[in-house]
Design a protein around this motif. Structure first.
Motif, PDB file in Angstrom:
ATOM      1  N   ALA A  57       0.835  -1.199   0.000  1.00 58.11           N
ATOM      2  CA  ALA A  57       0.000   0.000   0.000  1.00 58.11           C
ATOM      3  C   ALA A  57       0.870   1.250   0.000  1.00 58.11           C
ATOM      4  O   ALA A  57       1.929   1.275   0.616  1.00 58.11           O
ATOM      5  CB  ALA A  57      -0.905  -0.011   1.231  1.00 58.11           C
ATOM      6  N   ARG A 132      -6.525   3.565   6.011  1.00 56.13           N
ATOM      7  CA  ARG A 132      -7.362   2.384   6.232  1.00 56.13           C
ATOM      8  C   ARG A 132      -7.957   1.894   4.918  1.00 56.13           C
ATOM      9  O   ARG A 132      -8.048   0.681   4.675  1.00 56.13           O
ATOM     10  CB  ARG A 132      -8.477   2.700   7.228  1.00 56.13           C
ATOM     11  CG  ARG A 132      -7.985   2.848   8.664  1.00 56.13           C
ATOM     12  CD  ARG A 132      -9.137   3.179   9.600  1.00 56.13           C
ATOM     13  NE  ARG A 132     -10.139   2.128   9.592  1.00 56.13           N
ATOM     14  CZ  ARG A 132     -10.122   1.073  10.385  1.00 56.13           C
ATOM     15  NH1 ARG A 132      -9.139   0.936  11.266  1.00 56.13           N
ATOM     16  NH2 ARG A 132     -11.064   0.169  10.330  1.00 56.13           N
ATOM     17  N   ARG A 133      -8.364   2.815   4.066  1.00 57.86           N
ATOM     18  CA  ARG A 133      -8.938   2.414   2.774  1.00 57.86           C
ATOM     19  C   ARG A 133      -7.896   1.750   1.876  1.00 57.86           C
ATOM     20  O   ARG A 133      -8.246   0.987   0.982  1.00 57.86           O
ATOM     21  CB  ARG A 133      -9.529   3.635   2.078  1.00 57.86           C
ATOM     22  CG  ARG A 133     -10.819   4.141   2.723  1.00 57.86           C
ATOM     23  CD  ARG A 133     -11.366   5.341   1.998  1.00 57.86           C
ATOM     24  NE  ARG A 133     -12.672   5.745   2.526  1.00 57.86           N
ATOM     25  CZ  ARG A 133     -13.349   6.794   2.100  1.00 57.86           C
ATOM     26  NH1 ARG A 133     -12.848   7.575   1.142  1.00 57.86           N
ATOM     27  NH2 ARG A 133     -14.515   7.096   2.632  1.00 57.86           N
ATOM     28  N   ARG A 134      -6.633   2.043   2.089  1.00 58.67           N
ATOM     29  CA  ARG A 134      -5.570   1.433   1.292  1.00 58.67           C
ATOM     30  C   ARG A 134      -5.116   0.090   1.854  1.00 58.67           C
ATOM     31  O   ARG A 134      -4.169  -0.502   1.377  1.00 58.67           O
ATOM     32  CB  ARG A 134      -4.374   2.385   1.207  1.00 58.67           C
ATOM     33  CG  ARG A 134      -4.669   3.635   0.388  1.00 58.67           C
ATOM     34  CD  ARG A 134      -3.473   4.546   0.335  1.00 58.67           C
ATOM     35  NE  ARG A 134      -3.772   5.757  -0.410  1.00 58.67           N
ATOM     36  CZ  ARG A 134      -2.905   6.728  -0.633  1.00 58.67           C
ATOM     37  NH1 ARG A 134      -1.664   6.617  -0.177  1.00 58.67           N
ATOM     38  NH2 ARG A 134      -3.242   7.803  -1.312  1.00 58.67           N
ATOM     39  N   GLY A 135      -5.767  -0.368   2.904  1.00 59.35           N
ATOM     40  CA  GLY A 135      -5.469  -1.682   3.450  1.00 59.35           C
ATOM     41  C   GLY A 135      -4.476  -1.687   4.593  1.00 59.35           C
ATOM     42  O   GLY A 135      -4.043  -2.756   5.021  1.00 59.35           O
ATOM     43  N   ILE A 136      -4.101  -0.520   5.093  1.00 57.60           N
ATOM     44  CA  ILE A 136      -3.194  -0.457   6.238  1.00 57.60           C
ATOM     45  C   ILE A 136      -4.044  -0.547   7.502  1.00 57.60           C
ATOM     46  O   ILE A 136      -4.773   0.379   7.840  1.00 57.60           O
ATOM     47  CB  ILE A 136      -2.366   0.834   6.224  1.00 57.60           C
ATOM     48  CG1 ILE A 136      -1.489   0.871   4.967  1.00 57.60           C
ATOM     49  CG2 ILE A 136      -1.501   0.953   7.476  1.00 57.60           C
ATOM     50  CD1 ILE A 136      -0.672   2.132   4.830  1.00 57.60           C
ATOM     51  N   GLU A 137      -3.952  -1.677   8.168  1.00 59.91           N
ATOM     52  CA  GLU A 137      -4.804  -1.917   9.333  1.00 59.91           C
ATOM     53  C   GLU A 137      -4.283  -1.157  10.554  1.00 59.91           C
ATOM     54  O   GLU A 137      -3.083  -1.051  10.774  1.00 59.91           O
ATOM     55  CB  GLU A 137      -4.861  -3.412   9.642  1.00 59.91           C
ATOM     56  CG  GLU A 137      -5.500  -4.240   8.525  1.00 59.91           C
ATOM     57  CD  GLU A 137      -5.564  -5.699   8.889  1.00 59.91           C
ATOM     58  OE1 GLU A 137      -5.127  -6.049   9.997  1.00 59.91           O
ATOM     59  OE2 GLU A 137      -6.042  -6.492   8.058  1.00 59.91           O
ATOM     60  N   ARG A 167       4.205  -1.533   7.955  1.00 59.36           N
ATOM     61  CA  ARG A 167       3.251  -2.155   7.036  1.00 59.36           C
ATOM     62  C   ARG A 167       3.743  -2.142   5.586  1.00 59.36           C
ATOM     63  O   ARG A 167       3.471  -3.069   4.837  1.00 59.36           O
ATOM     64  CB  ARG A 167       1.908  -1.432   7.108  1.00 59.36           C
ATOM     65  CG  ARG A 167       1.274  -1.336   8.482  1.00 59.36           C
ATOM     66  CD  ARG A 167       0.705  -2.646   8.963  1.00 59.36           C
ATOM     67  NE  ARG A 167      -0.212  -2.441  10.074  1.00 59.36           N
ATOM     68  CZ  ARG A 167       0.164  -2.321  11.331  1.00 59.36           C
ATOM     69  NH1 ARG A 167       1.442  -2.403  11.648  1.00 59.36           N
ATOM     70  NH2 ARG A 167      -0.738  -2.128  12.299  1.00 59.36           N
ATOM     71  N   THR A 168       4.430  -1.062   5.178  1.00 61.40           N
ATOM     72  CA  THR A 168       4.769  -0.890   3.754  1.00 61.40           C
ATOM     73  C   THR A 168       6.260  -0.875   3.465  1.00 61.40           C
ATOM     74  O   THR A 168       6.659  -0.996   2.317  1.00 61.40           O
ATOM     75  CB  THR A 168       4.168   0.417   3.227  1.00 61.40           C
ATOM     76  OG1 THR A 168       4.830   1.539   3.840  1.00 61.40           O
ATOM     77  CG2 THR A 168       2.678   0.498   3.515  1.00 61.40           C
TER      78      THR A 168
END
Length: 208
Positions: A57, A132-137, A167-168
């Protein structure tokens, strides 16, 4: 022979015209002659799994840059305060003293800075939602950005950077930009407060 081919009779790789039993894992010793009416078929290799094209993401959003800008601007807004103009306003027919005019100017500056701090909080919330919309919880809690209204956005920027990097693997740019903008802003603010103090003193003393 693909290890993923199903069990069955296949053309013997060592003896043309013969069929050898493939048990799904290895060749057996059993062979039979290839029927003349049916050409031997070679087992089709199992399809390779499709390569994933989805990358990590993206760490940057327009909102984090706007939040940094809104939080750093209060360090720079003082340079737009015309001390002499507010002192003259105080000495006009408004009935205010030059000192009261300068205080009114400072009050308006504080209001502007508080509005900028509120925008920094809003942009931090929008940044949190975009991550959050990009998949980062579970991105860093945007509520920490409320400190921008009284102190600094640094807690949110640094916390966000730590989590996003985990995360990224990226996302360090915002913390460096925030740090540079804050350090330069502190220098500008120190220079401005010195010049403002001198100008305010001169405006008040010469008006007496």
């Amino acid at each position: 022979m693909s290890r993923q081919a199903p069990a069955g009779w296949y053309a013997d790789p060592g003896e043309p015209g013969q069929l050898r039993w493939w048990d799904g894992t290895d060749w057996a010793t059993d062979t039979v002659a290839t029927p003349a009416s049916a050409p031997a078929a070679s087992p089709a290799p199992a399809p390779a799994p499709a390569a994933s094209t989805a990358g990590p993401a993206r760490a940057g959003t327009i909102w984090i840059w706007l939040a940094i800008a809104a939080s750093a601007l209060p360090l720079y807004t003082g340079v737009f305060l015309d001390t002499a103009a507010f002192a003259r306003l105080g000495g006009s027919s408004s009935g205010l003293t030059p000192a009261a005019g300068i205080v009114a100017g400072l009050a308006s500056l504080i209001v502007v800075d508080l509005v900028l701090g509120a925008f920094a909080v809003l942009f931090a919330w929008l940044d949190h939602r975009a991550l959050r919309r990009r998949g980062i919880e579970a991105p860093f809690a945007w509520g920490w950005a409320a400190l921008a209204a009284v102190a600094t956005l640094g807690v949110y920027v640094v916390g966000r950077t730590v989590i996003v990097r985990r995360r990224t693997g990226g996302g360090l740019a915002p913390v460096w930009v925030w740090l540079a903008a804050t350090l330069v802003g502190l220098v500008v603010f120190a220079v401005w407060i010195t010049a403002f103090s001198d100008a305010a003193w001169m405006a008040v003393t010469t008006a007496r």
